[in-house]
Write an enzyme that holds these catalytic residues in place. Structure first.
Site, PDB file in Angstrom:
ATOM      1  N   TYR A  10     -70.681 -90.689  -3.561  1.00  0.00           N
ATOM      2  CA  TYR A  10     -70.588 -89.261  -3.262  1.00  0.00           C
ATOM      3  C   TYR A  10     -71.924 -88.732  -2.740  1.00  0.00           C
ATOM      4  O   TYR A  10     -72.293 -87.588  -2.996  1.00  0.00           O
ATOM      5  CB  TYR A  10     -70.067 -88.482  -4.493  1.00  0.00           C
TER       6      TYR A  10
ATOM      7  N   CYS B 117     -81.567 -73.657   4.376  1.00  0.00           N
ATOM      8  CA  CYS B 117     -81.740 -72.252   4.038  1.00  0.00           C
ATOM      9  C   CYS B 117     -80.660 -71.782   3.077  1.00  0.00           C
ATOM     10  O   CYS B 117     -79.748 -71.034   3.447  1.00  0.00           O
ATOM     11  CB  CYS B 117     -81.777 -71.421   5.316  1.00  0.00           C
ATOM     12  N   GLU B 118     -80.742 -72.262   1.860  1.00  0.00           N
ATOM     13  CA  GLU B 118     -79.853 -71.887   0.764  1.00  0.00           C
ATOM     14  C   GLU B 118     -80.655 -72.051  -0.526  1.00  0.00           C
ATOM     15  O   GLU B 118     -81.339 -73.073  -0.690  1.00  0.00           O
ATOM     16  CB  GLU B 118     -78.658 -72.868   0.645  1.00  0.00           C
TER      17      GLU B 118
ATOM     18  N   GLY C  98     -62.839 -93.347 -12.476  1.00  0.00           N
ATOM     19  CA  GLY C  98     -63.508 -92.374 -13.328  1.00  0.00           C
ATOM     20  C   GLY C  98     -64.588 -92.917 -14.227  1.00  0.00           C
ATOM     21  O   GLY C  98     -65.231 -92.163 -14.960  1.00  0.00           O
TER      22      GLY C  98
ATOM     23  N   GLU D 266     -58.876 -98.158 -10.158  1.00  0.00           N
ATOM     24  CA  GLU D 266     -59.354 -97.455  -8.956  1.00  0.00           C
ATOM     25  C   GLU D 266     -60.814 -97.038  -9.069  1.00  0.00           C
ATOM     26  O   GLU D 266     -61.144 -95.864  -8.904  1.00  0.00           O
ATOM     27  CB  GLU D 266     -58.509 -96.196  -8.710  1.00  0.00           C
ATOM     28  N   PRO D 267     -61.724 -97.946  -9.356  1.00  0.00           N
ATOM     29  CA  PRO D 267     -63.118 -97.524  -9.503  1.00  0.00           C
ATOM     30  C   PRO D 267     -63.739 -97.120  -8.167  1.00  0.00           C
ATOM     31  O   PRO D 267     -63.488 -97.750  -7.144  1.00  0.00           O
ATOM     32  CB  PRO D 267     -63.810 -98.772 -10.060  1.00  0.00           C
ATOM     33  N   GLY D 268     -64.503 -96.068  -8.178  1.00  0.00           N
ATOM     34  CA  GLY D 268     -65.240 -95.653  -6.983  1.00  0.00           C
ATOM     35  C   GLY D 268     -66.717 -95.664  -7.332  1.00  0.00           C
ATOM     36  O   GLY D 268     -67.454 -96.615  -7.066  1.00  0.00           O
TER      37      GLY D 268
HETATM   38  C1  PLP Z   1     -61.886 -90.121  -6.580  1.00  0.00           C
HETATM   39  C2  PLP Z   1     -60.762 -90.914  -7.131  1.00  0.00           C
HETATM   40  C3  PLP Z   1     -60.993 -92.135  -7.771  1.00  0.00           C
HETATM   41  C4  PLP Z   1     -62.380 -92.677  -8.029  1.00  0.00           C
HETATM   42  O1  PLP Z   1     -63.062 -91.928  -8.980  1.00  0.00           O
HETATM   43  P1  PLP Z   1     -64.485 -92.448  -9.490  1.00  0.00           P
HETATM   44  O2  PLP Z   1     -64.888 -91.430 -10.476  1.00  0.00           O
HETATM   45  O3  PLP Z   1     -65.380 -92.502  -8.318  1.00  0.00           O
HETATM   46  O4  PLP Z   1     -64.253 -93.787 -10.111  1.00  0.00           O
HETATM   47  C5  PLP Z   1     -59.912 -92.860  -8.199  1.00  0.00           C
HETATM   48  N1  PLP Z   1     -58.646 -92.411  -8.004  1.00  0.00           N
HETATM   49  C6  PLP Z   1     -58.390 -91.241  -7.403  1.00  0.00           C
HETATM   50  C7  PLP Z   1     -56.995 -90.812  -7.218  1.00  0.00           C
HETATM   51  C8  PLP Z   1     -59.434 -90.449  -6.954  1.00  0.00           C
HETATM   52  O5  PLP Z   1     -59.171 -89.286  -6.360  1.00  0.00           O
END
Ligand code: PLP
Length: 429
Positions: A384, A355-356, A239, A286-288
């Site tokens: 994303y 077309c939106e 997050g 859990e960084p994304g």
């Molecule tokens: C999507 C997600 C993340 C990553 O979130 P980011 O905002 O990209 O860091 C981590 N844990 C879970 C369970 C998620 O669904």
């Protein structure tokens, strides 16, 4: 910090002129900076060096195999949300034993596959799911490692579609019910092994306060579960937000010095480590988005322009099928011309070919007055972006390339129209 900047009036990714990539691979193309990803990863590893941590990259943010492989080579685990993502990890050479598996609706084949692979832990979101995993594990003669996602009911102050930690959301189990649920697992579900606890309060958080509040709220529970069930980890989720507005400038160290309010990996770590350390557990992160978001741009070309009754439009060759964030949750991406402009700019909507009416990348935004044929870079598109793309309007998926210094590597070929339709079956009539 990222490595996209103007050099001699041309926007570069590391040492590569973006127009060179457009010439070779066409547009739209996602361009990722390998050294930005590695630098951000190292910053994470360094910031948390004093704590027993395990980083699991949230695969859904950007799931290209070359990026997964890069992460795996650096000792990163993975947070997956489907059997398909687990399959990708195995293909890329990642270790399933370093994977956490989240998601509210895991199916039986997915659960079986994850048990066969020997994942680190299922992150479960309902009693129903726990009972299903228990019976599948029993059937396979295994014990399934589980943790439950606790919903701490803390408002993350982010967009409503990416807030996940309040009573209103489908995610997790409410904090008021979690003790009873763990007691049920321990008493009634012998094929489950309680391994940890997890939470994830939302995405694109730019301040540390909600994380601190959630950690403080859930910590007593973690200590209690450690005593009662011997849990070995607490995952505090992902997050961590990135810079969207100010992205190009944030490629310099000066910008970060002048914006202390923007949460950095370091300020996040410094606020949380003192709260987490006394627990004496392994902390999973859990960084994304934070690992790949600013490391990617979408390279696109202006096709046409026109003056409407009240607006000026720039039409580009990338649409909401390539990057849906603006349409889906008012996502903001800076748009910069590849050839630097010195004009004072023009107020315009930047729109795609779909077309939106929702197919825009910017609305009522002052942008450089680019002309048809000119290249643009949609910034901070690494997370994303491609992973949420589709073939809507029968548009083949974009190409992806990775830059390392002055080297460019194609990491996904542009899809062909034949590939878009290859699984369709024409009826006989
Ligand atoms: C999507 C997600 C993340 C990553 O979130 P980011 O905002 O990209 O860091 C981590 N844990 C879970 C369970 C998620 O669904």
């Amino acid at each position: 910090m990222h490595q996209f900047a103007y050099k001699n009036g041309i926007l570069h990714c590391e040492d590569v002129d973006l127009s060179r990539i457009a010439e070779t691979y066409g547009t739209p193309t996602f361009v990722y900076s390998r050294n930005t990803i590695l630098a951000d990863l190292e910053e994470f590893q360094h910031a948390f060096a004093g704590l027993d941590t395990h980083i699991v990259y949230a695969v859904k943010a950007c799931s290209n195999g070359a990026i997964l492989r890069l992460m795996a080579q650096r000792g990163v685990g993975f947070d997956i949300v489907s059997g398909g993502e687990l399959w990708r990890i195995v293909r890329a050479g990642g270790d399933p034993a370093a994977c956490t598996y989240a998601g509210v609706a895991k199916t039986e084949p997915e659960i079986r596959y994850a048990l066969e692979c020997g994942i680190y832990c299922f992150i479960c979101e309902s009693e129903n799911e726990l009972r299903t995993i228990n019976s599948i594990a029993a059937d396979m003669g295994k014990q399934a490692p589980v943790a439950v996602r606790v919903n701490p009911n803390v408002d993350a102050h982010t967009h409503k579609y990416i807030t996940t930690g309040t009573h209103e959301n489908k995610f997790g189990v409410d904090i008021s019910r979690i003790e009873a649920l763990y007691a049920t697992i321990a008493a009634e579900l012998p094929h489950l092994r309680i391994r940890g606890l997890q939470m994830h309060i939302g995405s694109q958080l730019t301040e540390v306060h909600p994380f601190v509040a959630a950690v403080q709220k859930v910590s007593p529970l973690v200590a209690q579960f450690k005593n009662l069930y011997g849990i070995e980890f607490w995952s505090i989720g992902g997050g961590i937000g990135i810079v969207y507005d100010g992205c190009l400038a944030s490629g310099s160290a000066d910008w970060w010095r002048d914006h202390p309010e923007q949460m950095s990996i370091r300020s996040y770590a410094q606020a949380l480590i003192p709260l987490l350390k006394p627990l004496g557990l392994r902390i999973v992160l859990e960084p994304g988005r934070r690992l790949v978001g600013n490391a990617g741009v979408l390279l696109t070309r202006c096709v046409y322009e026109k003056n409407g009754e009240s607006k000026h439009f720039k039409m580009i060759d990338a649409g909401m099928n390539d990057i849906i964030r603006p349409a889906l949750y008012e996502g903001y991406h800076e748009i910069w011309p590849v050839r630097e402009h010195s004009d004072e700019g023009i107020l315009a909507d930047v729109v795609g070919p779909i077309c939106e009416s929702g197919d825009f990348q910017a609305q009522n935004r002052r942008i450089p007055d680019v002309k048809p044929g000119e290249l643009l870079a949609e910034m901070s598109a690494g997370a994303y972006g491609f992973s949420m793309s589709s073939t809507y309007n029968s548009r083949p998926l974009a190409a992806e390339v990775m830059v390392d210094g002055n080297k460019v590597t194609l990491i996904r070929r542009r899809q062909t129209i034949e590939q878009v339709v290859e699984d369709e079956i024409l009826s006989d009539e």
